[in-house]
Write a protein that holds these residues in place. Structure first.
Motif, PDB file in Angstrom:
ATOM      1  N   SER A  68       0.840  -1.199   0.000  1.00  0.00           N
ATOM      2  CA  SER A  68       0.000   0.000   0.000  1.00  0.00           C
ATOM      3  C   SER A  68       0.875   1.249   0.000  1.00  0.00           C
ATOM      4  CB  SER A  68      -0.905  -0.007   1.238  1.00  0.00           C
ATOM      5  OG  SER A  68      -1.852  -1.051   1.173  1.00  0.00           O
ATOM      6  N   THR A  69       0.248   2.408  -0.052  1.00  0.00           N
ATOM      7  CA  THR A  69       1.000   3.663  -0.055  1.00  0.00           C
ATOM      8  C   THR A  69       1.428   4.039   1.363  1.00  0.00           C
ATOM      9  OG1 THR A  69      -1.004   4.999   0.231  1.00  0.00           O
ATOM     10  CG2 THR A  69      -0.313   4.501  -2.034  1.00  0.00           C
ATOM     11  N   ARG A  70       2.439   4.895   1.447  1.00  0.00           N
ATOM     12  CA  ARG A  70       2.941   5.324   2.755  1.00  0.00           C
ATOM     13  C   ARG A  70       1.871   6.076   3.547  1.00  0.00           C
ATOM     14  NH1 ARG A  70       7.681   5.751   5.248  1.00  0.00           N
ATOM     15  NH2 ARG A  70       8.691   4.858   3.408  1.00  0.00           N
ATOM     16  N   SER A  71       1.130   6.952   2.891  1.00  0.00           N
ATOM     17  CA  SER A  71       0.122   7.736   3.598  1.00  0.00           C
ATOM     18  C   SER A  71      -0.963   6.836   4.199  1.00  0.00           C
ATOM     19  CB  SER A  71      -0.500   8.773   2.671  1.00  0.00           C
ATOM     20  OG  SER A  71      -1.126   8.153   1.554  1.00  0.00           O
ATOM     21  N   TRP A  72      -1.338   5.796   3.459  1.00  0.00           N
ATOM     22  CA  TRP A  72      -2.348   4.841   3.953  1.00  0.00           C
ATOM     23  C   TRP A  72      -1.832   4.125   5.191  1.00  0.00           C
ATOM     24  CZ3 TRP A  72      -7.298   3.246   3.243  1.00  0.00           C
ATOM     25  CH2 TRP A  72      -7.640   1.966   3.685  1.00  0.00           C
ATOM     26  N   VAL A  73      -0.622   3.604   5.109  1.00  0.00           N
ATOM     27  CA  VAL A  73      -0.053   2.816   6.204  1.00  0.00           C
ATOM     28  C   VAL A  73       0.199   3.675   7.439  1.00  0.00           C
ATOM     29  CG1 VAL A  73       1.948   1.463   6.946  1.00  0.00           C
ATOM     30  CG2 VAL A  73       0.974   1.107   4.665  1.00  0.00           C
ATOM     31  N   THR A  74       0.918   4.777   7.270  1.00  0.00           N
ATOM     32  CA  THR A  74       1.272   5.589   8.432  1.00  0.00           C
ATOM     33  C   THR A  74       0.045   6.263   9.050  1.00  0.00           C
ATOM     34  OG1 THR A  74       1.815   7.480   7.011  1.00  0.00           O
ATOM     35  CG2 THR A  74       3.619   5.997   7.611  1.00  0.00           C
ATOM     36  N   GLY A  75      -0.924   6.613   8.212  1.00  0.00           N
ATOM     37  CA  GLY A  75      -2.144   7.217   8.738  1.00  0.00           C
ATOM     38  C   GLY A  75      -2.874   6.292   9.687  1.00  0.00           C
ATOM     39  N   HIS A  76      -3.025   5.038   9.294  1.00  0.00           N
ATOM     40  CA  HIS A  76      -3.727   4.072  10.147  1.00  0.00           C
ATOM     41  C   HIS A  76      -2.875   3.662  11.342  1.00  0.00           C
ATOM     42  CE1 HIS A  76      -7.449   3.537   8.010  1.00  0.00           C
ATOM     43  NE2 HIS A  76      -6.810   3.392   6.866  1.00  0.00           N
TER      44      HIS A  76
END
Length: 218
Positions: free
Chosen positions: A110-118
Motif C-alpha cells: 500500500s502507499t505510505r500515507s495509507w499505512v502511516t495514517g492508520h
C-alpha cells in the motif's frame, strides 16, 4: 539468529481487507450478483490489477456507473476500517520484540500515507524503525523488493528476519527475499494455500513471540 521482525500491514496488523471485501460484496449483492472470495483473493497483497466494476458489469449484463460505485465502496470500506483496532496479538508481539532488542520494520504494497495514517490512528507508528511501501519500490509484492529494502534499512541480513504475512502474494515476496515467513491468514485469505511458509497461525495471540523464535531458530 533472528534479529528483526518485518510486518505486512493490511490484513496482518489491521484487518482492512475484510472490510474492503465487505464493501464490495454489498455492492455486488445490491445488483443481484456475487464476488467470490477466490476471485477477489488473487489481488490481495499486491498491486490491484483486478477491476471489480468491470467484473460486476460482466455479471450484471448492463452498464453500471463505475465512478459512483467506486466512491460508494470507498466511503463504506473507510467507515468499516475506522472501526477496527490492531489484530489480536500484534501489540504483544511489538512489545515483546522491543524487550528482546529486536529490530522492527514494515513492508507493505500500500502507499505510505495509507499505512502511516492508520498506524498513527491505532497508536502503533512509533514501534517501527523503518516502513517500506509502494512509494519506495518499482514493483510491489510478490516481488521481494519491499522486504529486501526493509532488511537493508534495518541493517540485517534477510536470513536474520521473520516476515509476518496474511496473503500468498506477500508470503511469496518474503520467501523470495530469503526470510522466514509466518502466515496469519485473515477471513478473506484463509482459503489460500500457505504451504510455502515456515509456520501458519490463526492469530499472533496463538503463540508467544519467544516460543515462535525458539521454534524458528532451531
Amino acid at each position: 539468529m533472528i534479529k528483526a521482525l518485518i510486518f505486512d500491514f493490511d490484513g496482518t496488523i489491521l484487518d482492512t481487507e475484510s472490510q474492503e471485501y465487505q464493501a464490495l460484496k454489498e455492492i455486488f449483492e445490491e445488483h443481484g450478483c456475487e464476488l467470490p472470495l477466490d476471485v477477489w483473493g488473487k489481488c490481495i497483497g499486491t498491486a490491484n490489477v483486478f477491476d471489480p466494476y468491470e467484473y460486476l458489469e460482466e455479471q450484471y449484463k448492463q452498464p453500471i456507473k463505475h465512478d459512483e460505485l467506486r466512491e460508494k465502496r470507498m466511503k463504506r470500506s473507510h467507515s468499516l476500517i475506522l472501526e477496527q483496532e490492531a489484530l489480536p496479538g500484534v501489540v504483544a508481539y511489538l512489545e515483546a520484540a522491543k524487550e528482546l532488542g529486536l529490530k522492527i520494520g514494515l513492508a507493505s504494497s500500500s502507499t505510505r500515507s495509507w499505512v502511516t495514517g492508520h498506524l498513527e490512528r491505532i497508536g502503533l507508528l512509533h514501534y517501527f524503525e523503518t516502513i517500506k511501501t509502494a512509494d519506495d519500490v518499482d514493483e510491489v509484492k510478490p516481488n521481494p523488493a519491499l522486504y529486501l529494502e526493509a532488511a537493508q534499512a534495518l541493517g540485517v541480513k534477510s536470513e536474520e528476519a521473520v516476515a509476518f504475512e496474511d496473503s500468498v502474494n506477500g508470503a511469496k515476496a518474503a520467501k523470495a527475499a530469503g526470510m522466514f515467513c509466518v502466515a496469519i491468514p485473515n477471513p478473506v485469505t484463509r482459503h489460500m494455500n500457505f504451504d510455502g511458509t515456515d509456520l501458519v497461525l490463526e492469530s499472533l495471540a496463538q503463540k508467544e513471540l519467544s516460543d515462535l523464535l525458539h521454534s524458528l531458530n532451531n
